[in-house]
Write an enzyme that holds these catalytic residues in place. Structure first.
Site, PDB file in Angstrom:
ATOM      1  N   THR A 144       0.832  -1.201   0.000  1.00 41.19           N
ATOM      2  CA  THR A 144       0.000   0.000   0.000  1.00 41.19           C
ATOM      3  C   THR A 144       0.867   1.252   0.000  1.00 41.19           C
ATOM      4  OG1 THR A 144      -1.626   1.242   1.272  1.00 41.19           O
ATOM      5  CG2 THR A 144      -0.202  -0.184   2.527  1.00 41.19           C
ATOM      6  N   SER A 179      -1.496   3.137  10.607  1.00 41.26           N
ATOM      7  CA  SER A 179      -2.448   2.286  11.337  1.00 41.26           C
ATOM      8  C   SER A 179      -1.791   0.915  11.518  1.00 41.26           C
ATOM      9  CB  SER A 179      -3.756   2.108  10.544  1.00 41.26           C
ATOM     10  OG  SER A 179      -3.534   1.242   9.431  1.00 41.26           O
ATOM     11  N   TYR A 181      -3.024  -1.766  10.524  1.00 44.90           N
ATOM     12  CA  TYR A 181      -3.161  -2.418   9.216  1.00 44.90           C
ATOM     13  C   TYR A 181      -1.990  -2.033   8.300  1.00 44.90           C
ATOM     14  CZ  TYR A 181      -3.957  -2.196   4.266  1.00 44.90           C
ATOM     15  OH  TYR A 181      -3.740  -2.255   2.924  1.00 44.90           O
ATOM     16  N   HIS A 182      -1.775  -0.713   8.151  1.00 39.16           N
ATOM     17  CA  HIS A 182      -0.703  -0.277   7.245  1.00 39.16           C
ATOM     18  C   HIS A 182       0.648  -0.836   7.718  1.00 39.16           C
ATOM     19  CE1 HIS A 182      -3.753   2.836   6.001  1.00 39.16           C
ATOM     20  NE2 HIS A 182      -3.198   2.626   4.817  1.00 39.16           N
ATOM     21  N   LYS A 185       1.499  -4.249   6.431  1.00 40.58           N
ATOM     22  CA  LYS A 185       2.052  -4.260   5.065  1.00 40.58           C
ATOM     23  C   LYS A 185       3.556  -3.990   5.076  1.00 40.58           C
ATOM     24  CE  LYS A 185      -1.769  -4.764   2.662  1.00 40.58           C
ATOM     25  NZ  LYS A 185      -2.000  -5.875   1.761  1.00 40.58           N
ATOM     26  N   TYR A 255     -12.994  13.981   6.814  1.00 39.24           N
ATOM     27  CA  TYR A 255     -12.422  13.959   8.164  1.00 39.24           C
ATOM     28  C   TYR A 255     -11.468  15.151   8.317  1.00 39.24           C
ATOM     29  CZ  TYR A 255     -14.003   9.035   8.173  1.00 39.24           C
ATOM     30  OH  TYR A 255     -14.733   7.884   8.085  1.00 39.24           O
TER      31      TYR A 255
HETATM   32  P1  NAD Z   1     -11.196  -7.288   0.283  1.00 39.38           P
HETATM   33  O1  NAD Z   1     -11.418  -7.334   1.762  1.00 39.38           O
HETATM   34  O2  NAD Z   1     -12.332  -6.928  -0.596  1.00 39.38           O
HETATM   35  O3  NAD Z   1     -10.630  -8.700  -0.223  1.00 39.38           O
HETATM   36  C1  NAD Z   1      -9.667  -9.445   0.481  1.00 39.38           C
HETATM   37  C2  NAD Z   1      -9.986 -10.933   0.271  1.00 39.38           C
HETATM   38  O4  NAD Z   1      -8.977 -11.711   0.937  1.00 39.38           O
HETATM   39  C3  NAD Z   1     -11.319 -11.328   0.873  1.00 39.38           C
HETATM   40  O5  NAD Z   1     -12.104 -12.030  -0.076  1.00 39.38           O
HETATM   41  C4  NAD Z   1     -10.945 -12.211   2.063  1.00 39.38           C
HETATM   42  O6  NAD Z   1     -11.897 -13.217   2.326  1.00 39.38           O
HETATM   43  C5  NAD Z   1      -9.594 -12.777   1.628  1.00 39.38           C
HETATM   44  N1  NAD Z   1      -8.711 -13.144   2.751  1.00 39.38           N
HETATM   45  C6  NAD Z   1      -8.347 -12.393   3.810  1.00 39.38           C
HETATM   46  N2  NAD Z   1      -7.542 -13.091   4.637  1.00 39.38           N
HETATM   47  C7  NAD Z   1      -7.389 -14.321   4.083  1.00 39.38           C
HETATM   48  C8  NAD Z   1      -6.679 -15.495   4.478  1.00 39.38           C
HETATM   49  N3  NAD Z   1      -5.998 -15.538   5.618  1.00 39.38           N
HETATM   50  N4  NAD Z   1      -6.742 -16.580   3.662  1.00 39.38           N
HETATM   51  C9  NAD Z   1      -7.459 -16.560   2.510  1.00 39.38           C
HETATM   52  N5  NAD Z   1      -8.151 -15.473   2.092  1.00 39.38           N
HETATM   53  C10 NAD Z   1      -8.119 -14.360   2.874  1.00 39.38           C
HETATM   54  O7  NAD Z   1      -9.943  -6.314   0.042  1.00 39.38           O
HETATM   55  P2  NAD Z   1      -9.538  -5.546  -1.312  1.00 39.38           P
HETATM   56  O8  NAD Z   1     -10.053  -4.173  -1.235  1.00 39.38           O
HETATM   57  O9  NAD Z   1      -9.811  -6.385  -2.481  1.00 39.38           O
HETATM   58  O10 NAD Z   1      -7.957  -5.460  -1.108  1.00 39.38           O
HETATM   59  C11 NAD Z   1      -7.132  -6.508  -1.596  1.00 39.38           C
HETATM   60  C12 NAD Z   1      -5.685  -6.216  -1.271  1.00 39.38           C
HETATM   61  O11 NAD Z   1      -5.278  -4.996  -1.879  1.00 39.38           O
HETATM   62  C13 NAD Z   1      -5.418  -6.059   0.221  1.00 39.38           C
HETATM   63  O12 NAD Z   1      -4.206  -6.699   0.549  1.00 39.38           O
HETATM   64  C14 NAD Z   1      -5.310  -4.584   0.418  1.00 39.38           C
HETATM   65  O13 NAD Z   1      -4.472  -4.292   1.482  1.00 39.38           O
HETATM   66  C15 NAD Z   1      -4.741  -4.110  -0.914  1.00 39.38           C
HETATM   67  N6  NAD Z   1      -5.161  -2.730  -1.237  1.00 39.38           N
HETATM   68  C16 NAD Z   1      -6.496  -2.414  -1.367  1.00 39.38           C
HETATM   69  C17 NAD Z   1      -6.863  -1.100  -1.656  1.00 39.38           C
HETATM   70  C18 NAD Z   1      -8.297  -0.666  -1.802  1.00 39.38           C
HETATM   71  O14 NAD Z   1      -8.537   0.544  -1.968  1.00 39.38           O
HETATM   72  N7  NAD Z   1      -9.266  -1.563  -1.751  1.00 39.38           N
HETATM   73  C19 NAD Z   1      -5.854  -0.132  -1.837  1.00 39.38           C
HETATM   74  C20 NAD Z   1      -4.519  -0.503  -1.700  1.00 39.38           C
HETATM   75  C21 NAD Z   1      -4.175  -1.809  -1.394  1.00 39.38           C
HETATM   76  N1  USQ Z   2     -11.355   9.810   4.838  1.00 40.14           N
HETATM   77  C1  USQ Z   2     -12.276  10.817   4.966  1.00 40.14           C
HETATM   78  N2  USQ Z   2     -13.587  10.478   4.985  1.00 40.14           N
HETATM   79  C2  USQ Z   2     -14.037   9.201   4.859  1.00 40.14           C
HETATM   80  C3  USQ Z   2     -13.090   8.178   4.695  1.00 40.14           C
HETATM   81  C4  USQ Z   2     -11.751   8.512   4.708  1.00 40.14           C
HETATM   82  O1  USQ Z   2     -11.929  11.992   5.078  1.00 40.14           O
HETATM   83  O2  USQ Z   2     -15.244   8.990   4.896  1.00 40.14           O
HETATM   84  C5  USQ Z   2      -9.922  10.139   4.783  1.00 40.14           C
HETATM   85  C6  USQ Z   2      -9.060   9.419   5.819  1.00 40.14           C
HETATM   86  O3  USQ Z   2      -8.984  10.138   7.038  1.00 40.14           O
HETATM   87  C7  USQ Z   2      -7.735   9.322   5.097  1.00 40.14           C
HETATM   88  C8  USQ Z   2      -8.119   9.235   3.625  1.00 40.14           C
HETATM   89  O4  USQ Z   2      -9.460   9.707   3.531  1.00 40.14           O
HETATM   90  O5  USQ Z   2      -7.001  10.502   5.258  1.00 40.14           O
HETATM   91  C9  USQ Z   2      -8.068   7.821   3.072  1.00 40.14           C
HETATM   92  O6  USQ Z   2      -8.880   6.959   3.870  1.00 40.14           O
HETATM   93  P1  USQ Z   2      -9.514   5.644   3.216  1.00 40.14           P
HETATM   94  O7  USQ Z   2     -10.382   5.007   4.253  1.00 40.14           O
HETATM   95  O8  USQ Z   2     -10.107   5.949   1.901  1.00 40.14           O
HETATM   96  O9  USQ Z   2      -8.199   4.784   2.911  1.00 40.14           O
HETATM   97  P2  USQ Z   2      -7.174   4.045   3.874  1.00 40.14           P
HETATM   98  O10 USQ Z   2      -7.641   3.952   5.265  1.00 40.14           O
HETATM   99  O11 USQ Z   2      -5.823   4.647   3.655  1.00 40.14           O
HETATM  100  O12 USQ Z   2      -7.185   2.573   3.286  1.00 40.14           O
HETATM  101  C10 USQ Z   2      -7.507   2.265   1.926  1.00 40.14           C
HETATM  102  C11 USQ Z   2      -7.712   0.766   1.843  1.00 40.14           C
HETATM  103  C12 USQ Z   2      -6.392   0.073   2.186  1.00 40.14           C
HETATM  104  C13 USQ Z   2      -5.290   0.596   1.304  1.00 40.14           C
HETATM  105  C14 USQ Z   2      -5.187   2.121   1.357  1.00 40.14           C
HETATM  106  C15 USQ Z   2      -4.273   2.689   0.290  1.00 40.14           C
HETATM  107  O13 USQ Z   2      -8.729   0.347   2.735  1.00 40.14           O
HETATM  108  O14 USQ Z   2      -6.539  -1.326   2.015  1.00 40.14           O
HETATM  109  O15 USQ Z   2      -4.064   0.056   1.712  1.00 40.14           O
HETATM  110  O16 USQ Z   2      -6.490   2.680   1.057  1.00 40.14           O
HETATM  111  S1  USQ Z   2      -3.374   4.108   0.879  1.00 40.14           S
HETATM  112  O17 USQ Z   2      -4.344   5.089   1.374  1.00 40.14           O
HETATM  113  O18 USQ Z   2      -2.618   4.599  -0.220  1.00 40.14           O
HETATM  114  O19 USQ Z   2      -2.552   3.633   1.975  1.00 40.14           O
END
Ligand code: NAD
Ligand code: USQ
Length: 383
Positions: A144, A179, A181-182, A185, A255
């Site tokens: 990420t 976070s 979560y981050h 990664k 936010y």
């Molecule tokens: P998502 O929650 O929609 O999908 C994740 C999938 O992984 C789910 O179907 C879940 O069941 C599966 N999963 C989780 N843990 C598992 C495990 N232990 N074994 C097998 N399956 C498992 O998430 P997404 O939005 O599709 O994101 C996918 C990936 O991309 C994530 O790693 C996320 O961090 C990364 N990412 C997403 C975004 C975004 O904006 N959605 C942005 C940047 C990075």
């Molecule tokens: N934010 C708002 N209002 C909202 C939701 C979010 O102002 O209703 C703000 C947050 O405070 C933050 C920014 O928007 O500053 C991004 O928040 P987000 O919830 O859209 O994204 P984030 O928490 O960073 O996570 C998402 C995905 C994660 C991925 C990440 C990419 O859930 O899986 O890793 O985006 S990145 O942001 O580049 O790290």
């Protein structure tokens, strides 16, 4: 080429599995469906009604004649993971299978532990399974942009060259994630880098920005193939949430000041970036990092764009600056590089009025499914 998509039932993974299948790859999905379970625990649902994975895959086969294999299980179940890698013998594994919400990871100790053990140990299991059963396989891992945080200098793609006390080296770019979560990664990135170094694995870490949009060519083919679209305060992400809020007449939840700048990309570019990474594999022993995004916007800019597009469609869109539940800089420098995927052929879909119109139309179509009580953020970073 044979590709396993881990997390192939999720938002990015489902779109990617269909795209790769449509473009001639042999595809298998590995997923334990835990995301559907977390939605049930949070009592929330995707805006769009997603079919069970088996129904989705049957529909894909009926429509296109292409089979996507399914391995239902957890990558933290090591015997299952090993057997899957041995049986399928992939040329590439795309790893999306993690807990991906920052707010989810900040709910309490249990959710922080769940996030880091699911993600970090799952990824470590995968590294061992590849070492022992598919050492030539290319790992394409979703990282990420948030790994970098918001430093006051330009963000490079994975590495930075530094001169210090008269000596010079190229080192992993400093990580300041926001976070638990981050942070998971960041830990994954370090483990993959080390595994490449000691075992000669090949890996690409894709530091992806925030993904927006819902339709790809494949997921738009049929209602039963529709992708998930999260709008709740835990899993919903900024631009997707704003479009759905506009559709139901909820003030857009910015936010703080909204000065936070983030890197974003269209889901149609996510799937293409994955294909580019697979088609151009890393070398044996190489830990390659690409920044996977196409544009940078402040949250306030995103809200203004949605307000403008929504107003043109006749929606009444207000913007509400809420007290920020997170601990993050609201005004900061942010300038990240993203040339590597473009050099390999990515042709970005830039955020446009037509994309916003299409996303708003999807949101309006399914707005009867929105539970307004799920919109405001409830998770706070500070105790
Ligand atoms: P998502 O929650 O929609 O999908 C994740 C999938 O992984 C789910 O179907 C879940 O069941 C599966 N999963 C989780 N843990 C598992 C495990 N232990 N074994 C097998 N399956 C498992 O998430 P997404 O939005 O599709 O994101 C996918 C990936 O991309 C994530 O790693 C996320 O961090 C990364 N990412 C997403 C975004 C975004 O904006 N959605 C942005 C940047 C990075
Ligand atoms: N934010 C708002 N209002 C909202 C939701 C979010 O102002 O209703 C703000 C947050 O405070 C933050 C920014 O928007 O500053 C991004 O928040 P987000 O919830 O859209 O994204 P984030 O928490 O960073 O996570 C998402 C995905 C994660 C991925 C990440 C990419 O859930 O899986 O890793 O985006 S990145 O942001 O580049 O790290």
């Amino acid at each position: 080429m044979r590709v396993i998509v881990i997390g192939g039932d999720g938002y990015c993974g489902w779109a990617t599995a269909l795209y790769l299948s449509n473009h001639g790859y042999d595809v298998a999905i590995l997923d334990n469906l835990v995301r559907r379970h977390w939605d049930m625990q949070l009592q929330t649902e995707t805006l769009t009604p997603i079919a069970p994975i088996q129904t989705r895959l049957r529909r894909w086969k009926d429509l296109t004649g292409k089979t996507i294999d399914l391995f239902l299980g957890d990558i933290n179940d090591y015997p299952f993971l090993q057997k899957t890698i041995i049986d399928y013998a992939p040329d590439a594994v795309v790893h999306f299978g993690e807990q991906r919400s920052a707010p989810f990871s900040m709910i309490d100790r249990e959710h922080a532990v769940l996030t880091q053990s699911n993600n970090v140990i799952g990824n470590l299991n995968l590294l061992y399974a590849l070492r022992d059963h598919a050492p030539e396989c290319h790992l394409v891992k979703l990282g990420t942009m948030g790994e970098y945080g918001t430093p006051n200098i330009d963000i490079e793609e994975g590495y930075i060259t530094i001169e210090h006390n008269g000596r010079k080296d190229t080192l992993p770019y400093p990580k300041q994630p926001g976070s638990f979560y981050h942070l998971s990664k960041v830990h994954d990135s370090h483990n993959i880098h080390f595994a490449c170094k000691i075992w000669g694995l090949r890996a690409t870490d894709l530091n992806q920005g925030i993904v927006y949009g819902v339709l790809t060519e494949e997921t738009g083919m049929d209602e039963l193939l529709i992708n998930r679209l999260d709008y709740d305060g835990v899993f919903g992400t900024a631009l997707n949430r704003f479009c759905i809020q506009a559709a139901v007449g909820h003030p857009l939840t910015v936010y703080g000041t909204g000065g936070q700048t983030r890197a974003l990309l269209d889901i149609r570019d996510t799937v293409r970036c994955i294909e580019i990474a697979i088609a151009n594999p890393a070398n044996s022993g190489e830990f390659r990092v690409f920044n996977q995004f196409t544009e940078m916007f402040s949250v306030a800019d995103l809200a203004m764009m949605v307000k403008k597009a929504g107003t043109t469609m006749g929606l009444d869109v207000e913007i509400n600056n809420l007290e920020n539940p997170r601990v993050e800089l609201e005004e900061h420098y942010f300038n990240a590089k993203n040339t590597k995927l473009i050099d390999l052929g990515l042709q970005p879909h830039y955020l446009s009025d037509s994309l916003l119109d299409s996303l708003l139309n999807v949101a309006v179509k399914y707005k009867h499914r929105v539970d307004n009580a799920q919109i405001l953020p409830k998770v706070k970073w500070r105790k």
